[in-house]
Enzyme design. Structure first.
Site, PDB file in Angstrom:
ATOM      1  CG  HIS A 254      -1.841  -9.337 -11.639  1.00  0.00           C
ATOM      2  ND1 HIS A 254      -1.651 -10.202 -10.598  1.00  0.00           N
ATOM      3  CD2 HIS A 254      -3.075  -8.799 -11.467  1.00  0.00           C
ATOM      4  CE1 HIS A 254      -2.711 -10.173  -9.808  1.00  0.00           C
ATOM      5  NE2 HIS A 254      -3.593  -9.336 -10.313  1.00  0.00           N
ATOM      6  N   GLY A 255      -0.526  -8.043 -15.660  1.00  0.00           N
ATOM      7  CA  GLY A 255       0.414  -7.407 -16.592  1.00  0.00           C
ATOM      8  C   GLY A 255       0.354  -8.047 -17.968  1.00  0.00           C
TER       9      GLY A 255
ATOM     10  N   GLY B 154      -6.232  -9.529 -14.048  1.00  0.00           N
ATOM     11  CA  GLY B 154      -5.294  -9.706 -15.166  1.00  0.00           C
ATOM     12  C   GLY B 154      -5.975  -9.798 -16.516  1.00  0.00           C
TER      13      GLY B 154
ATOM     14  CG  ASP C 171      -6.756  -3.940  -7.533  1.00  0.00           C
ATOM     15  OD1 ASP C 171      -7.294  -5.016  -7.267  1.00  0.00           O
ATOM     16  OD2 ASP C 171      -6.079  -3.744  -8.564  1.00  0.00           O
ATOM     17  CG  HIS C 172      -4.065  -6.904  -5.819  1.00  0.00           C
ATOM     18  ND1 HIS C 172      -4.052  -8.257  -5.626  1.00  0.00           N
ATOM     19  CD2 HIS C 172      -4.411  -6.696  -7.107  1.00  0.00           C
ATOM     20  CE1 HIS C 172      -4.369  -8.854  -6.762  1.00  0.00           C
ATOM     21  NE2 HIS C 172      -4.599  -7.939  -7.687  1.00  0.00           N
TER      22      HIS C 172
ATOM     23  CB  THR D  57      -1.632  -3.826 -18.084  1.00  0.00           C
ATOM     24  OG1 THR D  57      -1.227  -4.385 -16.830  1.00  0.00           O
ATOM     25  CG2 THR D  57      -0.420  -3.656 -18.975  1.00  0.00           C
TER      26      THR D  57
HETATM   27 ZN   LIG Z   1      -5.117  -8.216  -9.548  1.00  0.00          ZN
END
Ligand SMILES: [Zn+2]
Length: 284
Positions: A179-180, A208, A82-83, A232
């Site tokens: 995100h989150g 997200g 990821d990222h 999350t």
């Molecule tokens: Zn992301």
């Protein structure tokens, strides 16, 4: 079945109108239970890992574990980093065995994002590694501006130019997602998804996904998005599952009982996401 390339899986998902759950993991349990959920649902899955957690578990531990479990799985499983916020992080993922990496230059000016992404794509091609990129900036759900300000959203015209110039294999877009946890219910920009889907030929990625209402997730699938990142909510499901497991054992101090008892809740959470993203009932 077993280990499959991310891009091959996403192209298949686009053609067969299902969304692939891309589940963020952090240890053996989170990897193994997500794969087990995919096997029970008879639908492919992507196992991914956020490189900022490499102080907790080294990249090569998670990539080799995930690939080994993928090879033994009864459904196609892809493994992805990821990222990666820099060229070096993306390269470290390739070095440590990830068959697919995301390079995220979305916080940079357009030209710098193009340059960094193109450089990663060029190097990744040597190792036959897939590359996801991001255009428009998917920010934080805690920041209202990141959710509602369309200036952060992906421009259709820029997406066409970006894909052409970088050669990225898939593209994460900003369409009202963040995100989150969200401080306000998100409203995905369906028109923009539709326009980007029609304008570029690479699979599209929604980051997200924790907290996006179910009907919006299914609409995104039906509009042709293919990869749906869930972190999350899965980690919250892990917490609830361990909490319930400790309660169920009456706080008896049995660590193995706590560990084994958490499995069902975590598997069921991922099964629910897979079903949600599969409104047309695809199975392997
Ligand atoms: Zn992301």
């Amino acid at each position: 079945m077993s280990l499959i390339k991310v891009n091959e899986l996403l192209q298949h998902a686009t053609a067969h109108h299902y969304g692939v759950a891309a589940i963020n993991t952090v240890n053996y349990e989170t990897v193994a239970y997500a794969i087990e959920a995919a096997e029970l649902e008879k639908v492919p899955i992507i196992i991914q890992f956020y490189p900022g957690l490499d102080k907790y578990i080294p990249l090569n531990h998670i990539s080799y574990m995930a690939k080994d479990l993928a090879r033994k799985a009864s459904v196609p499983v892809a493994v992805h980093l990821d990222h990666s916020a820099s060229y070096e992080i993306a390269m470290s993922g390739i070095r440590d065995g990830f068959p697919s990496v995301m390079v995220d230059g979305s916080a940079k000016p357009f030209e710098e994002n193009v340059a960094m992404t193109a450089a990663v794509v060029k190097a990744a091609a040597v190792f036959d590694v897939d590359v996801e990129a991001e255009l428009g900036h998917v920010g934080s759900g805690a920041n209202l501006d990141d959710i509602v300000n369309a200036d952060h959203y992906t421009s259709v015209e820029q997406a066409v130019e970006f894909v052409e110039r970088t050669g990225c294999g898939s593209l994460a877009i900003a369409v009202g997602n963040a995100h989150g946890d969200y401080i306000q219910k998100p409203n995905l920009d369906y028109d923009r998804i539709r326009a980007i889907r029609a304008a570029v030929d690479v699979p599209l990625v929604l980051h997200g996904c924790s907290g996006i209402p179910d009907e919006q997730m299914q609409m995104a699938v039906n509009l042709g998005m293919s990869k749906f990142n869930v972190a999350t909510e899965y980690f919250a499901a892990m917490y609830r599952s361990f909490d319930a497991s400790i309660e169920a054992t009456g706080h008896n101090g049995n660590g193995l009982g706590m560990l084994f008892g958490a499995k069902e809740g975590m598997v069921n959470f991922v099964r629910g996401k897979i079903r949600l993203l599969n409104p047309n009932g695809y199975t392997v």
